[in-house]
Design a protein around this motif. Structure first.
Motif, mmCIF file in Angstrom:
data_model
loop_
_atom_site.group_PDB
_atom_site.id
_atom_site.type_symbol
_atom_site.label_atom_id
_atom_site.label_comp_id
_atom_site.label_asym_id
_atom_site.label_seq_id
_atom_site.Cartn_x
_atom_site.Cartn_y
_atom_site.Cartn_z
ATOM 1 N N LYS A 51 0.825 -1.210 0.000
ATOM 2 C CA LYS A 51 0.000 0.000 0.000
ATOM 3 C C LYS A 51 0.856 1.255 0.000
ATOM 4 O O LYS A 51 0.447 2.294 -0.510
ATOM 5 C CB LYS A 51 -0.923 0.012 1.224
ATOM 6 N N GLY A 52 2.039 1.158 0.609
ATOM 7 C CA GLY A 52 2.940 2.307 0.686
ATOM 8 C C GLY A 52 3.728 2.512 -0.595
ATOM 9 O O GLY A 52 4.618 3.336 -0.657
ATOM 10 N N ASN A 53 3.414 1.727 -1.612
ATOM 11 C CA ASN A 53 4.109 1.813 -2.895
ATOM 12 C C ASN A 53 5.615 1.627 -2.773
ATOM 13 O O ASN A 53 6.374 2.146 -3.575
ATOM 14 C CB ASN A 53 3.788 3.136 -3.602
ATOM 15 N N SER A 54 6.039 0.878 -1.746
ATOM 16 C CA SER A 54 7.453 0.547 -1.625
ATOM 17 C C SER A 54 7.794 -0.459 -2.720
ATOM 18 O O SER A 54 6.937 -1.235 -3.140
ATOM 19 C CB SER A 54 7.746 -0.102 -0.265
ATOM 20 N N THR A 55 9.025 -0.435 -3.163
ATOM 21 C CA THR A 55 9.461 -1.448 -4.124
ATOM 22 C C THR A 55 9.794 -2.692 -3.319
ATOM 23 O O THR A 55 10.735 -2.692 -2.528
ATOM 24 C CB THR A 55 10.701 -0.974 -4.896
ATOM 25 N N ILE A 56 8.972 -3.719 -3.486
ATOM 26 C CA ILE A 56 9.243 -4.967 -2.776
ATOM 27 C C ILE A 56 9.295 -6.097 -3.787
ATOM 28 O O ILE A 56 8.677 -6.033 -4.847
ATOM 29 C CB ILE A 56 8.205 -5.259 -1.663
ATOM 30 N N ASN A 57 10.073 -7.101 -3.460
ATOM 31 C CA ASN A 57 10.266 -8.253 -4.338
ATOM 32 C C ASN A 57 9.707 -9.483 -3.646
ATOM 33 O O ASN A 57 10.265 -9.939 -2.650
ATOM 34 C CB ASN A 57 11.759 -8.440 -4.631
ATOM 35 N N ILE A 58 8.606 -9.984 -4.166
ATOM 36 C CA ILE A 58 7.947 -11.146 -3.576
ATOM 37 C C ILE A 58 8.131 -12.342 -4.498
ATOM 38 O O ILE A 58 7.968 -12.231 -5.708
ATOM 39 C CB ILE A 58 6.440 -10.868 -3.380
ATOM 40 N N ILE A 59 8.492 -13.474 -3.896
ATOM 41 C CA ILE A 59 8.614 -14.717 -4.656
ATOM 42 C C ILE A 59 7.622 -15.716 -4.069
ATOM 43 O O ILE A 59 7.686 -16.037 -2.882
ATOM 44 C CB ILE A 59 10.044 -15.294 -4.604
ATOM 45 N N ASP A 60 6.705 -16.177 -4.898
ATOM 46 C CA ASP A 60 5.699 -17.154 -4.502
ATOM 47 C C ASP A 60 6.221 -18.526 -4.906
ATOM 48 O O ASP A 60 6.467 -18.776 -6.087
ATOM 49 C CB ASP A 60 4.380 -16.840 -5.220
ATOM 50 N N VAL A 61 6.420 -19.414 -3.927
ATOM 51 C CA VAL A 61 7.017 -20.726 -4.211
ATOM 52 C C VAL A 61 5.985 -21.850 -4.275
ATOM 53 O O VAL A 61 6.339 -23.021 -4.286
ATOM 54 C CB VAL A 61 8.129 -21.079 -3.186
ATOM 55 N N ARG A 62 4.700 -21.490 -4.362
ATOM 56 C CA ARG A 62 3.659 -22.513 -4.483
ATOM 57 C C ARG A 62 3.688 -23.146 -5.874
ATOM 58 O O ARG A 62 4.343 -22.651 -6.778
ATOM 59 C CB ARG A 62 2.278 -21.905 -4.207
ATOM 60 N N GLU A 63 2.930 -24.217 -6.017
ATOM 61 C CA GLU A 63 2.846 -24.898 -7.301
ATOM 62 C C GLU A 63 1.939 -24.115 -8.253
ATOM 63 O O GLU A 63 1.153 -23.276 -7.832
ATOM 64 C CB GLU A 63 2.330 -26.326 -7.112
ATOM 65 N N ARG A 103 1.742 -21.309 0.735
ATOM 66 C CA ARG A 103 0.363 -21.430 1.223
ATOM 67 C C ARG A 103 0.270 -21.149 2.717
ATOM 68 O O ARG A 103 -0.581 -20.402 3.162
ATOM 69 C CB ARG A 103 -0.193 -22.831 0.916
ATOM 70 N N SER A 104 1.174 -21.763 3.511
ATOM 71 C CA SER A 104 1.071 -21.603 4.962
ATOM 72 C C SER A 104 2.354 -21.132 5.642
ATOM 73 O O SER A 104 2.347 -20.853 6.828
ATOM 74 C CB SER A 104 0.623 -22.919 5.599
ATOM 75 N N GLY A 105 3.453 -21.069 4.914
ATOM 76 C CA GLY A 105 4.714 -20.589 5.495
ATOM 77 C C GLY A 105 5.816 -21.626 5.571
ATOM 78 O O GLY A 105 6.972 -21.285 5.809
ATOM 79 N N GLY A 106 5.492 -22.893 5.368
ATOM 80 C CA GLY A 106 6.492 -23.956 5.467
ATOM 81 C C GLY A 106 7.438 -24.019 4.280
ATOM 82 O O GLY A 106 8.663 -24.012 4.448
ATOM 83 N N ARG A 107 6.877 -24.082 3.080
ATOM 84 C CA ARG A 107 7.725 -24.155 1.875
ATOM 85 C C ARG A 107 8.520 -22.873 1.693
ATOM 86 O O ARG A 107 9.685 -22.901 1.297
ATOM 87 C CB ARG A 107 6.882 -24.423 0.629
ATOM 88 N N SER A 108 7.883 -21.734 1.982
ATOM 89 C CA SER A 108 8.607 -20.465 1.819
ATOM 90 C C SER A 108 9.758 -20.374 2.810
ATOM 91 O O SER A 108 10.797 -19.805 2.515
ATOM 92 C CB SER A 108 7.664 -19.264 1.968
ATOM 93 N N SER A 109 9.593 -20.971 3.975
ATOM 94 C CA SER A 109 10.684 -20.962 4.949
ATOM 95 C C SER A 109 11.852 -21.822 4.450
ATOM 96 O O SER A 109 13.014 -21.454 4.610
ATOM 97 C CB SER A 109 10.149 -21.414 6.309
ATOM 98 N N ARG A 110 11.562 -22.945 3.782
ATOM 99 C CA ARG A 110 12.639 -23.764 3.205
ATOM 100 C C ARG A 110 13.344 -23.010 2.082
ATOM 101 O O ARG A 110 14.571 -23.034 1.963
ATOM 102 C CB ARG A 110 12.087 -25.100 2.701
ATOM 103 N N ALA A 111 12.560 -22.327 1.235
ATOM 104 C CA ALA A 111 13.140 -21.539 0.143
ATOM 105 C C ALA A 111 13.985 -20.400 0.698
ATOM 106 O O ALA A 111 15.083 -20.120 0.199
ATOM 107 C CB ALA A 111 12.032 -20.984 -0.749
ATOM 108 N N ALA A 112 13.486 -19.749 1.743
ATOM 109 C CA ALA A 112 14.226 -18.638 2.355
ATOM 110 C C ALA A 112 15.555 -19.125 2.918
ATOM 111 O O ALA A 112 16.590 -18.483 2.737
ATOM 112 C CB ALA A 112 13.387 -17.983 3.453
#
Length: 98
Positions: free
Chosen positions: A14-26, A64-73
């Protein structure tokens, strides 16, 4: 590993910050909707696509819930990338989707 809440990510959007999001879902999960402008890299491909990422940028990892993204991180962090894991994943996301 650093973490960020879905509400904090939404505030950055919402703050129009430049953010980089990576979605690791299927692929089929992402078809149901993803955070606007999020890059889609399924967890199984993160290791092979990390050379496409910029180590000077910070990435927010989402699943989806934080588990896979934590492994990717963890994988990216171990290779010198700056990452945050979005806790609760898309199940906790109340912001816009595309």
């Amino acid at each position: 590993m650093k973490e960020i809440s879905p509400n904090e990510v939404n505030a950055l959007l919402k703050g129009n910050s430049t953010i980089n999001i990576i979605d690791v879902r299927e692929v089929d999960e992402v078809k149901a909707g993803k955070i606007p402008n999020a890059m889609h890299i399924p967890l199984g491909l993160v290791e092979f696509r990390m050379q496409d990422l910029d180590k000077s940028k910070e990435y927010i990892m989402v699943c989806r819930s934080g588990g896979r993204s934590s492994r990717a991180a963890k994988l990216l962090e171990d290779h010198g990338y700056k990452v945050l894991n979005m806790t609760g994943g898309m199940l906790e996301w109340n912001g816009p989707i595309e």
